[in-house]
Write a protein that holds these residues in place. Structure first.
Motif: not given
Length: 127
Positions: A31-33, A35, A38, A100
């Motif tokens: 999952r690149r979303e 960070d 988050t 986010a």
């Protein structure tokens, strides 16, 4: 017998279980979303866990109030990449929700102005 729960993590010795065993050999989060900032919140905390492991239950318990990925990693005493793997599993299971963080009110032109000032300062130092 003491009232303290048994922990798999010993503060002085480090993890008693190899870290790759916690994630079953997975070392990267798909999952690149996810960070550092988050925010995570328990979505369906009462659902039956689909994956064994005390780390999953701990993450869900911690996220009863919103926490960032970095905060969860710090509470678990695990590297960020491995924490992201576990969090991704819980999101896939529907037990966690991620979003986010709210964007800040800073103006993009202000950020560009700061970057230009930093670049000018670096150029002066290099001469």
């Amino acid at each position: 017998m003491t009232d303290e729960p048994e922990h798999w993590y010993e503060e002085d010795a480090g993890p008693l279980v190899r870290l790759y065993a916690v994630t079953r050999g997975r070392g990267r989060a798909p999952r690149r979303e996810l960070d550092l900032t988050t925010l995570l919140i328990a979505a369906n905390a009462e659902a039956a866990p689909r994956r064994p492991g005390p780390e999953y239950d701990t993450i869900v318990e911690l996220c009863r109030a919103p926490l960032s990925v970095a905060e969860v990693s710090a509470h678990l005493h695990l590297p960020l990449t491995l924490t992201k793997v576990l969090i991704g599993d819980l999101i896939d299971d529907g037990r966690l929700a991620a979003r986010a963080p709210e964007p800040t009110a800073s103006e993009p032109s202000t950020d560009l102005h700061v970057l230009r000032a930093v670049l000018a300062g670096i150029r002066r130092v290099q001469i």
